[in-house]
Design a protein around this motif. Structure first.
Motif, PDB file in Angstrom:
ATOM      1  N   LEU A 123       2.132  -1.094  -9.007  1.00  0.00           N
ATOM      2  CA  LEU A 123       2.869  -2.233  -8.460  1.00  0.00           C
ATOM      3  C   LEU A 123       3.866  -2.767  -9.484  1.00  0.00           C
ATOM      4  O   LEU A 123       5.015  -3.101  -9.154  1.00  0.00           O
ATOM      5  CB  LEU A 123       1.880  -3.333  -8.054  1.00  0.00           C
ATOM      6  CG  LEU A 123       2.469  -4.555  -7.350  1.00  0.00           C
ATOM      7  CD1 LEU A 123       2.991  -4.187  -5.971  1.00  0.00           C
ATOM      8  CD2 LEU A 123       1.421  -5.659  -7.241  1.00  0.00           C
ATOM      9  N   HIS A 124       3.465  -2.815 -10.743  1.00  0.00           N
ATOM     10  CA  HIS A 124       4.356  -3.302 -11.806  1.00  0.00           C
ATOM     11  C   HIS A 124       5.524  -2.354 -12.029  1.00  0.00           C
ATOM     12  O   HIS A 124       6.645  -2.792 -12.312  1.00  0.00           O
ATOM     13  CB  HIS A 124       3.576  -3.507 -13.110  1.00  0.00           C
ATOM     14  CG  HIS A 124       3.058  -4.896 -13.255  1.00  0.00           C
ATOM     15  ND1 HIS A 124       3.803  -5.925 -13.758  1.00  0.00           N
ATOM     16  CD2 HIS A 124       1.869  -5.433 -12.905  1.00  0.00           C
ATOM     17  CE1 HIS A 124       3.095  -7.038 -13.746  1.00  0.00           C
ATOM     18  NE2 HIS A 124       1.909  -6.776 -13.228  1.00  0.00           N
ATOM     19  N   ILE A 125       5.272  -1.070 -11.917  1.00  0.00           N
ATOM     20  CA  ILE A 125       6.364  -0.105 -12.074  1.00  0.00           C
ATOM     21  C   ILE A 125       7.382  -0.298 -10.955  1.00  0.00           C
ATOM     22  O   ILE A 125       8.597  -0.191 -11.171  1.00  0.00           O
ATOM     23  CB  ILE A 125       5.805   1.328 -12.100  1.00  0.00           C
ATOM     24  CG1 ILE A 125       5.079   1.552 -13.433  1.00  0.00           C
ATOM     25  CG2 ILE A 125       6.917   2.357 -11.931  1.00  0.00           C
ATOM     26  CD1 ILE A 125       4.352   2.871 -13.537  1.00  0.00           C
ATOM     27  N   ALA A 126       6.901  -0.637  -9.765  1.00  0.00           N
ATOM     28  CA  ALA A 126       7.820  -0.904  -8.647  1.00  0.00           C
ATOM     29  C   ALA A 126       8.697  -2.115  -8.945  1.00  0.00           C
ATOM     30  O   ALA A 126       9.896  -2.137  -8.642  1.00  0.00           O
ATOM     31  CB  ALA A 126       7.015  -1.147  -7.364  1.00  0.00           C
ATOM     32  N   VAL A 127       8.115  -3.123  -9.596  1.00  0.00           N
ATOM     33  CA  VAL A 127       8.843  -4.365  -9.875  1.00  0.00           C
ATOM     34  C   VAL A 127       9.862  -4.166 -10.990  1.00  0.00           C
ATOM     35  O   VAL A 127      11.006  -4.634 -10.905  1.00  0.00           O
ATOM     36  CB  VAL A 127       7.851  -5.494 -10.241  1.00  0.00           C
ATOM     37  CG1 VAL A 127       8.611  -6.737 -10.712  1.00  0.00           C
ATOM     38  CG2 VAL A 127       6.977  -5.836  -9.044  1.00  0.00           C
ATOM     39  N   LYS A 162      -3.119   4.734 -13.946  1.00  0.00           N
ATOM     40  CA  LYS A 162      -4.546   4.688 -13.644  1.00  0.00           C
ATOM     41  C   LYS A 162      -4.894   3.730 -12.519  1.00  0.00           C
ATOM     42  O   LYS A 162      -5.930   3.877 -11.875  1.00  0.00           O
ATOM     43  CB  LYS A 162      -5.322   4.261 -14.899  1.00  0.00           C
ATOM     44  CG  LYS A 162      -5.308   5.269 -16.027  1.00  0.00           C
ATOM     45  CD  LYS A 162      -6.168   4.774 -17.185  1.00  0.00           C
ATOM     46  CE  LYS A 162      -6.223   5.798 -18.316  1.00  0.00           C
ATOM     47  NZ  LYS A 162      -7.067   5.331 -19.441  1.00  0.00           N
ATOM     48  N   SER A 163      -4.064   2.719 -12.300  1.00  0.00           N
ATOM     49  CA  SER A 163      -4.458   1.673 -11.360  1.00  0.00           C
ATOM     50  C   SER A 163      -3.361   1.361 -10.353  1.00  0.00           C
ATOM     51  O   SER A 163      -2.175   1.606 -10.604  1.00  0.00           O
ATOM     52  CB  SER A 163      -4.813   0.394 -12.129  1.00  0.00           C
ATOM     53  OG  SER A 163      -3.651  -0.191 -12.674  1.00  0.00           O
ATOM     54  N   ASP A 164      -3.785   0.791  -9.214  1.00  0.00           N
ATOM     55  CA  ASP A 164      -2.820   0.331  -8.215  1.00  0.00           C
ATOM     56  C   ASP A 164      -1.938  -0.767  -8.781  1.00  0.00           C
ATOM     57  O   ASP A 164      -0.746  -0.836  -8.463  1.00  0.00           O
ATOM     58  CB  ASP A 164      -3.566  -0.201  -6.980  1.00  0.00           C
ATOM     59  CG  ASP A 164      -4.324   0.891  -6.248  1.00  0.00           C
ATOM     60  OD1 ASP A 164      -3.952   2.069  -6.404  1.00  0.00           O
ATOM     61  OD2 ASP A 164      -5.290   0.568  -5.534  1.00  0.00           O
ATOM     62  N   TYR A 165      -2.533  -1.612  -9.625  1.00  0.00           N
ATOM     63  CA  TYR A 165      -1.769  -2.742 -10.163  1.00  0.00           C
ATOM     64  C   TYR A 165      -0.661  -2.257 -11.103  1.00  0.00           C
ATOM     65  O   TYR A 165       0.450  -2.788 -11.104  1.00  0.00           O
ATOM     66  CB  TYR A 165      -2.708  -3.700 -10.882  1.00  0.00           C
ATOM     67  CG  TYR A 165      -2.029  -4.975 -11.334  1.00  0.00           C
ATOM     68  CD1 TYR A 165      -1.381  -5.798 -10.409  1.00  0.00           C
ATOM     69  CD2 TYR A 165      -2.028  -5.367 -12.668  1.00  0.00           C
ATOM     70  CE1 TYR A 165      -0.754  -6.967 -10.816  1.00  0.00           C
ATOM     71  CE2 TYR A 165      -1.416  -6.527 -13.072  1.00  0.00           C
ATOM     72  CZ  TYR A 165      -0.771  -7.324 -12.152  1.00  0.00           C
ATOM     73  OH  TYR A 165      -0.140  -8.484 -12.550  1.00  0.00           O
ATOM     74  N   PRO A 185       0.794  -1.245   0.000  1.00  0.00           N
ATOM     75  CA  PRO A 185       0.000   0.000   0.000  1.00  0.00           C
ATOM     76  C   PRO A 185       0.816   1.279   0.000  1.00  0.00           C
ATOM     77  O   PRO A 185       0.548   2.200  -0.792  1.00  0.00           O
ATOM     78  CB  PRO A 185      -0.852  -0.132   1.278  1.00  0.00           C
ATOM     79  CG  PRO A 185      -0.172  -1.167   2.113  1.00  0.00           C
ATOM     80  CD  PRO A 185       0.505  -2.098   1.159  1.00  0.00           C
ATOM     81  N   GLU A 186       1.835   1.393   0.881  1.00  0.00           N
ATOM     82  CA  GLU A 186       2.597   2.638   0.958  1.00  0.00           C
ATOM     83  C   GLU A 186       3.400   2.888  -0.315  1.00  0.00           C
ATOM     84  O   GLU A 186       3.482   4.024  -0.820  1.00  0.00           O
ATOM     85  CB  GLU A 186       3.552   2.614   2.164  1.00  0.00           C
ATOM     86  CG  GLU A 186       2.861   2.541   3.514  1.00  0.00           C
ATOM     87  CD  GLU A 186       2.591   1.096   3.941  1.00  0.00           C
ATOM     88  OE1 GLU A 186       2.893   0.173   3.129  1.00  0.00           O
ATOM     89  OE2 GLU A 186       2.071   0.894   5.044  1.00  0.00           O
ATOM     90  N   LEU A 187       4.012   1.830  -0.833  1.00  0.00           N
ATOM     91  CA  LEU A 187       4.826   1.960  -2.043  1.00  0.00           C
ATOM     92  C   LEU A 187       3.969   2.383  -3.235  1.00  0.00           C
ATOM     93  O   LEU A 187       4.370   3.237  -4.039  1.00  0.00           O
ATOM     94  CB  LEU A 187       5.542   0.637  -2.344  1.00  0.00           C
ATOM     95  CG  LEU A 187       6.424   0.603  -3.591  1.00  0.00           C
ATOM     96  CD1 LEU A 187       7.535   1.654  -3.494  1.00  0.00           C
ATOM     97  CD2 LEU A 187       7.034  -0.786  -3.780  1.00  0.00           C
ATOM     98  N   ILE A 188       2.777   1.784  -3.374  1.00  0.00           N
ATOM     99  CA  ILE A 188       1.879   2.136  -4.478  1.00  0.00           C
ATOM    100  C   ILE A 188       1.492   3.607  -4.403  1.00  0.00           C
ATOM    101  O   ILE A 188       1.452   4.315  -5.424  1.00  0.00           O
ATOM    102  CB  ILE A 188       0.642   1.214  -4.460  1.00  0.00           C
ATOM    103  CG1 ILE A 188       1.039  -0.198  -4.918  1.00  0.00           C
ATOM    104  CG2 ILE A 188      -0.471   1.775  -5.351  1.00  0.00           C
ATOM    105  CD1 ILE A 188      -0.053  -1.237  -4.779  1.00  0.00           C
ATOM    106  N   THR A 189       1.250   4.103  -3.186  1.00  0.00           N
ATOM    107  CA  THR A 189       0.919   5.524  -3.010  1.00  0.00           C
ATOM    108  C   THR A 189       2.076   6.406  -3.463  1.00  0.00           C
ATOM    109  O   THR A 189       1.883   7.419  -4.159  1.00  0.00           O
ATOM    110  CB  THR A 189       0.592   5.805  -1.536  1.00  0.00           C
ATOM    111  OG1 THR A 189      -0.541   5.019  -1.139  1.00  0.00           O
ATOM    112  CG2 THR A 189       0.275   7.285  -1.331  1.00  0.00           C
TER     113      THR A 189
END
Length: 711
Positions: free
Chosen positions: A211-215, A205-208, A192-196
């Motif tokens: 998440l992929h950009i983080a990966v 547009k999306s949380d998902y 949650p914190e990282l996605i924010t």
């Protein structure tokens, strides 16, 4: 939903490999297709225009096939970049996911990931007939409710379901259907914190998507250095473990997919009767008979290239010969008509005559791909590939090399093992591409007798097949040598899904043949026409003193021997050509190539064909047109080459020189485009230089050996 600046919506076509994606792309776009590269990379970008309704046009983007949204190769990274990049030029308005109904559980993993990107989604179910044969029944309405997105069954091979699909696309475009209303899984709960944090840096547009950009932020093309640095710090601050997060995500997705399958899909008893595809594979993938059948199929293909193409080729060749003769009679004798007949018409005839063979070659390749047999060739040759340091994944680029080395080398990007990829890049140009086909055809027709073998085969077709096999065998030999010198150690795995056998789609075969003919005429034709005109000038003009001396000499001879005017005209034309700028260039390199059985005219063709191998034929057509008298304008190129002689009267084109020339072109790196693409793929001039040197040396030594042994 708003259309783009061209008044079209962007539709991204995605799906697992062998799911029917290409078939649907062809069904939607027909001949309105073009192939380019994605910005910044050398991966194929296939786009096409489609009419959805009277008021709606679409730009269809056919993205490389992938099994999940986590990329493992350069091809998959391109798909990933287009779908995740929130500000990309190719950002789709609608994602059309093609899902194989006969393998729905596996396909739903990718579908669920796409749904969570929060871009309007439509799922097209293909292979419904195969699913029914397996005893699989799908409740489409129930599946649509579970997924929260439109689901429609399509059979692009038979053009079924296409009108219904277009209606759904129009509904989605009018926003009667929007982005998926609910998440497939709760992506935010994974980090949650990282996605924010990431949503503050990148406007996704999306949380998902966040998440992929983080990966994968370090590999994404659209992120700048500052964004990557900020994301890296955030990843470190929140102690983000991407391996654990990916594992949790996949487990949650499959738990939900299991529930959906139980509610919407009825599957047959796993002990059901073996499918027909598996029975066919027992024969076609047999350790002995599989290879025999492969050779038989290749023999049929190359026999057909000669047999079927001979009739239209004769008509085209005869037509251009008659046209040149007629134009010589009706047009005034001046420089403009000379360049038109001996430059433009000769060059155009040299390229047009080979269109039937190009079409037949690509027609066979398309049939092999359509039926599912091409994938079996990779599987069948995997064991052979491993003996030389490669695996079955290298076979598809090598097979693609029969069409053209440029896209074949780009196709190596799905080979994860760096050593195998480099070796495959270095050996792929040894495969005889379609550009070599015109050269083989001309030389085989000149020096190989057209006679039957064993009653059913043709000697010329067998020689053609032998040249293609020779390229493949030499590629394996070079690969075995390179395996010793390329010092990269990585484990290699070869996993391939074999598609079911299907009847070829004849409309798709016809479309591909027309496309390849168009590309051959336009792309190769442009180069050949330009070079033909330049060659006409170089072959028609020369140092003024030399050309004036030739003219004076023959004026005196014609005055003294008026009864031999026709022969003297022919001799004058040949002597002027020999003293022209082109002739000087050819004579300069003749001492180097004469041991191979090549004269100065072939030498000129060797130089010009470095732009593109097929230019060889256009060059010879121009040289022999300029070098002949007006009385010979209606003769075909093969007739002119057949009559070519050395100064002592010996024929230039004999069995020895013909075999020598074919071997030279079989192995030589006569293609600037290939060298350029190798440089782009390897990011260095070192490997292209090595490739050019070893292939040129191999070509010269092979041609020299053949000529000296056979002459």
């Amino acid at each position: 939903m708003q259309a783009n600046k061209n008044g079209k919506i962007n539709i991204a076509l995605v799906g697992n490999p062998n799911s029917g994606k290409s078939s649907l792309f062809n069904a939607l776009t027909g001949l309105n297709q073009k192939v380019g590269n994605f910005p910044g990379v050398t991966v194929d970008k296939k786009t096409g225009a489609a009419t959805i309704s009277a008021t709606l046009q679409a730009n269809i983007i056919d993205l490389p096939g992938t099994y999940s949204l986590y990329p493992k190769s350069a091809d998959e990274l391109v798909t990933y970049d287009v779908l995740v990049n929130p500000q990309g030029e190719e950002l789709p308005d609608i994602i059309l996911i093609i899902a194989d109904a006969s393998n729905l559980k596996r396909n739903l993993l990718f579908c669920s990931q796409i749904i969570d990107l929060k871009i309007p989604v439509i799922i097209g179910l293909t292979m419904m007939d195969i699913a029914r044969k397996k005893g699989v029944e799908i409740d489409e309405a129930g599946l649509e409710r579970e997924l929260g997105v439109p689901v429609v069954s399509v059979n692009p091979r038979k053009n079924k379901g296409i009108p219904e699909l277009k209606k759904i696309i129009e509904l989605v475009t009018r926003e009667k259907q929007s982005a998926p209303p609910r998440d497939f899984i709760d992506s935010r709960a994974l980090a949650p914190e990282l996605i924010t944090d990431i949503k503050k840096v990148v406007p996704v547009k999306s949380d998902y998507a966040a998440l992929h950009i983080a990966v994968n932020h370090n590999e994404l093309y659209f992120l700048n250095a500052a964004q990557k640095e900020t994301i890296s710090r955030s990843v470190e601050t929140h102690q983000f473990n991407k391996t654990k997060v990916q594992a949790d995500e996949i487990m949650q997705r499959y738990a939900r997919i299991k529930h959906i399958m139980r509610n919407s899909v009825v599957e047959a008893d796993p002990l059901q009767k073996q499918l027909q595809t598996e029975k066919i594979d027992d024969l076609l993938l047999h350790r002995f008979w599989g290879y025999v059948i492969l050779l038989v199929i290749m023999a049929i293909m190359f026999q057909s290239i000669f047999w079927l193409a001979s009739f239209p080729m004769d008509w085209i060749e005869g037509g251009f010969g008659a046209l040149s003769g007629w134009l010589s009679d009706v047009l005034p004798q001046n420089q403009l008509s000379d360049i038109f007949i001996n430059g433009i018409i000769a060059g155009l005839g040299g390229i047009a005559v080979f269109v039937p063979q190009i079409m037949i070659l690509f027609g066979f390749i398309t049939i092999l791909e359509d039926t599912g047999y091409m994938a079996r060739i990779s599987f069948l040759t995997d064991r052979l590939m491993r003996q030389v340091g490669l695996n079955g994944k290298s076979v598809m680029p090598l097979i693609s090399g029969i069409a053209c080395a440029v896209p074949a080398i780009m196709a190596t990007r799905n080979i994860e093992n760096r050593k195998e990829r480099l070796i495959t890049i270095l050996i792929t140009p040894l495969m005889s591409c379609s550009a070599r086909l015109p050269i083989y055809t001309v030389m085989i027709a000149l020096v190989i007798p057209n006679k039957p073998v064993l009653g059913i085969l043709n000697l010329q077709g067998l020689v053609m097949m032998g040249l293609y096999l020779l390229g493949f065998v030499m590629a394996l030999i070079i690969a075995a040598i390179l395996k010793i010198f390329v010092k990269i150690k990585e484990k290699s795995y070869f996993i391939m899904e074999l598609p079911v056998y299907r009847a070829p789609r004849w409309m798709n075969v016809g479309t591909t043949m027309l496309q390849k003919a168009k590309i051959f005429i336009t792309d190769a034709g442009k180069v050949i026409m330009v070079i033909s005109i330049i060659l006409w000038f170089l072959a028609s003009y020369g140092p003024s003193k030399k050309m004036e001396a030739v003219s004076t000499k023959y004026e005196q001879l014609k005055t003294a021997q008026p009864d031999k005017t026709e022969d003297l005209n022919r001799q004058e034309a040949m002597e002027k050509l020999a003293n022209s700028y082109a002739g000087g260039l050819g004579h300069a390199i003749e001492p180097v190539i004469r041991p191979l059985g090549f004269d100065w005219k072939i030498g000129i063709a060797l130089i010009t064909s470095f732009a593109a191998r097929e230019v060889f034929v256009g060059t010879m057509a121009t040289l022999y047109s300029v070098g002949e008298s007006e009385e010979d304008n209606d003769a075909t190129l093969r007739e002119k080459m057949h009559g070519a002689t050395w100064r002592d009267g010996r024929p230039v084109y004999t069995l020895a020189s013909g075999i020598s020339l074919m071997l030279f072109y079989a192995f030589a790196m006569q293609c600037m485009s290939t060298l350029a693409i190798v440089k782009r793929e390897t990011k260095s001039w070192k490997l292209p230089a090595i490739q050019f040197v070893y292939m040129t040396a191999l070509a010269y030594l092979s041609a020299l050996l053949a000529y000296q042994l056979l002459s």
